[in-house]
Design a protein around this motif. Sequence first.
Motif, PDB file in Angstrom:
ATOM      1  N   LEU A  36       0.860  -1.178   0.000  1.00 52.19           N
ATOM      2  CA  LEU A  36       0.000   0.000   0.000  1.00 52.19           C
ATOM      3  C   LEU A  36       0.897   1.228   0.000  1.00 52.19           C
ATOM      4  CD1 LEU A  36      -2.005  -2.204   0.932  1.00 52.19           C
ATOM      5  CD2 LEU A  36      -3.017  -0.520   2.419  1.00 52.19           C
ATOM      6  N   PRO A  37       0.372   2.357  -0.444  1.00 51.82           N
ATOM      7  CA  PRO A  37       1.178   3.577  -0.354  1.00 51.82           C
ATOM      8  C   PRO A  37       1.530   3.836   1.108  1.00 51.82           C
ATOM      9  CG  PRO A  37      -0.907   3.986  -1.503  1.00 51.82           C
ATOM     10  CD  PRO A  37      -0.958   2.596  -0.974  1.00 51.82           C
ATOM     11  N   SER A  38       2.650   4.470   1.341  1.00 46.85           N
ATOM     12  CA  SER A  38       2.991   4.806   2.724  1.00 46.85           C
ATOM     13  C   SER A  38       1.923   5.747   3.265  1.00 46.85           C
ATOM     14  CB  SER A  38       4.364   5.483   2.791  1.00 46.85           C
ATOM     15  OG  SER A  38       4.284   6.798   2.277  1.00 46.85           O
ATOM     16  N   MET A  39       1.797   5.784   4.577  1.00 44.15           N
ATOM     17  CA  MET A  39       0.804   6.662   5.197  1.00 44.15           C
ATOM     18  C   MET A  39       1.035   8.109   4.795  1.00 44.15           C
ATOM     19  SD  MET A  39       0.447   5.136   9.006  1.00 44.15           S
ATOM     20  CE  MET A  39       0.800   3.416   9.234  1.00 44.15           C
ATOM     21  N   ARG A  40       2.292   8.512   4.765  1.00 46.37           N
ATOM     22  CA  ARG A  40       2.623   9.899   4.388  1.00 46.37           C
ATOM     23  C   ARG A  40       2.283  10.178   2.931  1.00 46.37           C
ATOM     24  NH1 ARG A  40       7.688   9.546   7.821  1.00 46.37           N
ATOM     25  NH2 ARG A  40       7.069  10.667   9.703  1.00 46.37           N
ATOM     26  N   ALA A  41       2.623   9.231   2.053  1.00 46.60           N
ATOM     27  CA  ALA A  41       2.350   9.427   0.626  1.00 46.60           C
ATOM     28  C   ALA A  41       0.847   9.505   0.369  1.00 46.60           C
ATOM     29  CB  ALA A  41       2.975   8.300  -0.191  1.00 46.60           C
ATOM     30  N   LEU A  42       0.086   8.615   1.011  1.00 46.24           N
ATOM     31  CA  LEU A  42      -1.368   8.638   0.825  1.00 46.24           C
ATOM     32  C   LEU A  42      -1.958   9.939   1.368  1.00 46.24           C
ATOM     33  CD1 LEU A  42      -3.865   7.147  -0.179  1.00 46.24           C
ATOM     34  CD2 LEU A  42      -4.054   6.080   2.075  1.00 46.24           C
ATOM     35  N   HIS A  47      -4.420  14.983   0.311  1.00 54.49           N
ATOM     36  CA  HIS A  47      -4.442  16.287   0.980  1.00 54.49           C
ATOM     37  C   HIS A  47      -5.149  16.205   2.332  1.00 54.49           C
ATOM     38  CE1 HIS A  47      -2.948  17.951  -2.751  1.00 54.49           C
ATOM     39  NE2 HIS A  47      -3.958  17.385  -3.383  1.00 54.49           N
ATOM     40  N   ILE A  48      -4.739  15.189   3.107  1.00 51.63           N
ATOM     41  CA  ILE A  48      -5.312  14.996   4.434  1.00 51.63           C
ATOM     42  C   ILE A  48      -4.187  14.779   5.434  1.00 51.63           C
ATOM     43  CG2 ILE A  48      -7.494  14.032   3.590  1.00 51.63           C
ATOM     44  CD1 ILE A  48      -6.376  11.234   4.239  1.00 51.63           C
ATOM     45  N   SER A  49      -4.545  14.660   6.699  1.00 52.73           N
ATOM     46  CA  SER A  49      -3.578  14.463   7.764  1.00 52.73           C
ATOM     47  C   SER A  49      -3.045  13.025   7.767  1.00 52.73           C
ATOM     48  CB  SER A  49      -4.254  14.753   9.108  1.00 52.73           C
ATOM     49  OG  SER A  49      -3.477  14.278  10.178  1.00 52.73           O
ATOM     50  N   VAL A  50      -1.777  12.879   8.131  1.00 53.95           N
ATOM     51  CA  VAL A  50      -1.180  11.555   8.268  1.00 53.95           C
ATOM     52  C   VAL A  50      -1.888  10.785   9.382  1.00 53.95           C
ATOM     53  CG1 VAL A  50       0.931  10.294   8.862  1.00 53.95           C
ATOM     54  CG2 VAL A  50       1.066  12.309   7.415  1.00 53.95           C
ATOM     55  N   THR A  53      -4.738   8.855   7.816  1.00 53.73           N
ATOM     56  CA  THR A  53      -4.337   7.646   7.101  1.00 53.73           C
ATOM     57  C   THR A  53      -3.853   6.581   8.089  1.00 53.73           C
ATOM     58  OG1 THR A  53      -2.126   8.544   6.681  1.00 53.73           O
ATOM     59  CG2 THR A  53      -3.768   8.806   4.941  1.00 53.73           C
ATOM     60  N   LYS A  54      -3.199   6.997   9.150  1.00 49.57           N
ATOM     61  CA  LYS A  54      -2.727   6.058  10.168  1.00 49.57           C
ATOM     62  C   LYS A  54      -3.912   5.323  10.791  1.00 49.57           C
ATOM     63  CE  LYS A  54       0.300   5.904  14.230  1.00 49.57           C
ATOM     64  NZ  LYS A  54      -0.450   5.315  15.292  1.00 49.57           N
ATOM     65  N   ARG A  55      -4.968   6.060  11.089  1.00 52.30           N
ATOM     66  CA  ARG A  55      -6.149   5.430  11.681  1.00 52.30           C
ATOM     67  C   ARG A  55      -6.777   4.418  10.722  1.00 52.30           C
ATOM     68  NH1 ARG A  55     -11.314   8.169  14.741  1.00 52.30           N
ATOM     69  NH2 ARG A  55     -12.246   6.197  15.318  1.00 52.30           N
ATOM     70  N   ALA A  56      -6.851   4.771   9.449  1.00 48.40           N
ATOM     71  CA  ALA A  56      -7.422   3.857   8.448  1.00 48.40           C
ATOM     72  C   ALA A  56      -6.574   2.583   8.351  1.00 48.40           C
ATOM     73  CB  ALA A  56      -7.506   4.535   7.085  1.00 48.40           C
ATOM     74  N   TYR A  57      -5.257   2.728   8.296  1.00 47.89           N
ATOM     75  CA  TYR A  57      -4.375   1.570   8.203  1.00 47.89           C
ATOM     76  C   TYR A  57      -4.468   0.709   9.461  1.00 47.89           C
ATOM     77  CZ  TYR A  57      -2.006   2.972   3.855  1.00 47.89           C
ATOM     78  OH  TYR A  57      -1.707   3.276   2.553  1.00 47.89           O
ATOM     79  N   GLU A  58      -4.573   1.346  10.628  1.00 49.58           N
ATOM     80  CA  GLU A  58      -4.708   0.587  11.874  1.00 49.58           C
ATOM     81  C   GLU A  58      -6.003  -0.219  11.876  1.00 49.58           C
ATOM     82  OE1 GLU A  58      -4.333   3.684  14.807  1.00 49.58           O
ATOM     83  OE2 GLU A  58      -2.154   3.454  14.923  1.00 49.58           O
ATOM     84  N   ASP A  59      -7.093   0.385  11.397  1.00 48.13           N
ATOM     85  CA  ASP A  59      -8.373  -0.325  11.314  1.00 48.13           C
ATOM     86  C   ASP A  59      -8.276  -1.524  10.367  1.00 48.13           C
ATOM     87  OD1 ASP A  59      -9.482   1.466  13.082  1.00 48.13           O
ATOM     88  OD2 ASP A  59     -10.796   2.440  11.619  1.00 48.13           O
ATOM     89  N   LEU A  60      -7.618  -1.334   9.232  1.00 51.66           N
ATOM     90  CA  LEU A  60      -7.451  -2.417   8.263  1.00 51.66           C
ATOM     91  C   LEU A  60      -6.585  -3.540   8.836  1.00 51.66           C
ATOM     92  CD1 LEU A  60      -6.932  -0.282   5.057  1.00 51.66           C
ATOM     93  CD2 LEU A  60      -8.794  -1.904   5.428  1.00 51.66           C
ATOM     94  N   GLU A  61      -5.585  -3.160   9.604  1.00 45.66           N
ATOM     95  CA  GLU A  61      -4.712  -4.170  10.207  1.00 45.66           C
ATOM     96  C   GLU A  61      -5.464  -4.956  11.280  1.00 45.66           C
ATOM     97  OE1 GLU A  61      -0.091  -4.695  11.511  1.00 45.66           O
ATOM     98  OE2 GLU A  61      -0.901  -2.658  11.383  1.00 45.66           O
ATOM     99  N   ARG A  62      -6.242  -4.256  12.108  1.00 40.78           N
ATOM    100  CA  ARG A  62      -7.047  -4.937  13.136  1.00 40.78           C
ATOM    101  C   ARG A  62      -8.045  -5.905  12.515  1.00 40.78           C
ATOM    102  NH1 ARG A  62      -6.773  -0.202  15.978  1.00 40.78           N
ATOM    103  NH2 ARG A  62      -8.621   0.658  15.012  1.00 40.78           N
ATOM    104  N   ALA A  63      -8.578  -5.537  11.354  1.00 44.03           N
ATOM    105  CA  ALA A  63      -9.561  -6.375  10.670  1.00 44.03           C
ATOM    106  C   ALA A  63      -8.905  -7.515   9.882  1.00 44.03           C
ATOM    107  CB  ALA A  63     -10.424  -5.527   9.741  1.00 44.03           C
ATOM    108  N   GLY A  64      -7.573  -7.512   9.796  1.00 43.75           N
ATOM    109  CA  GLY A  64      -6.873  -8.595   9.123  1.00 43.75           C
ATOM    110  C   GLY A  64      -6.679  -8.420   7.626  1.00 43.75           C
ATOM    111  N   PHE A  65      -6.917  -7.242   7.107  1.00 45.43           N
ATOM    112  CA  PHE A  65      -6.780  -7.019   5.672  1.00 45.43           C
ATOM    113  C   PHE A  65      -5.351  -6.673   5.265  1.00 45.43           C
ATOM    114  CE2 PHE A  65     -11.340  -6.619   6.085  1.00 45.43           C
ATOM    115  CZ  PHE A  65     -11.800  -7.220   4.928  1.00 45.43           C
ATOM    116  N   ILE A  66      -4.617  -6.008   6.164  1.00 46.91           N
ATOM    117  CA  ILE A  66      -3.238  -5.637   5.855  1.00 46.91           C
ATOM    118  C   ILE A  66      -2.353  -5.946   7.052  1.00 46.91           C
ATOM    119  CG2 ILE A  66      -3.967  -3.780   4.298  1.00 46.91           C
ATOM    120  CD1 ILE A  66      -3.014  -1.764   6.459  1.00 46.91           C
TER     121      ILE A  66
END
Length: 125
Positions: A36-42, A47-50, A53-66
């Motif tokens: 996936l794109p890095s959190m900073r790159a995404l 044009h949003i806060s890192v 994106t960190k929260r979205a990635y954490e949710d995806l990781e908790r759900a087992g997708f990434i």
Amino acid sequence: MEIVISNTSKKPIYEQITDQLKQHIISGVLQEGDALPSMRALARDLHISVITTKRAYEDLERAGFIESIVGKGSFVTQHNKELLKEEKQRQIEEHFTRAIELSKQCDISYEDLAEILKLLYTEEE
């Protein structure tokens, strides 16, 4: 892979990202092992806060997708077929719920709604 953020959506931005990335994984746009794109790159691209994106990635990781590996990035995990089936079933239930609500608003009976579903389901066979 495209992610579109809507400022008019009632969903928080992190949830919009999470939902779209899940959809890309479920549909096969993102395959097992894809980076996936890095959190900073995404964050920069959208044009949003890192933090968002960190929260979205954490949710995806908790759900087992990434899975995220320190120093390497975030990657699509090996697909758990039951997890993907459960997610697809949840999406179907959401669509059915909307269809039922609309049917009730239009005074369409359960029997008529069931007949519509049956016709649509068997139409492809």
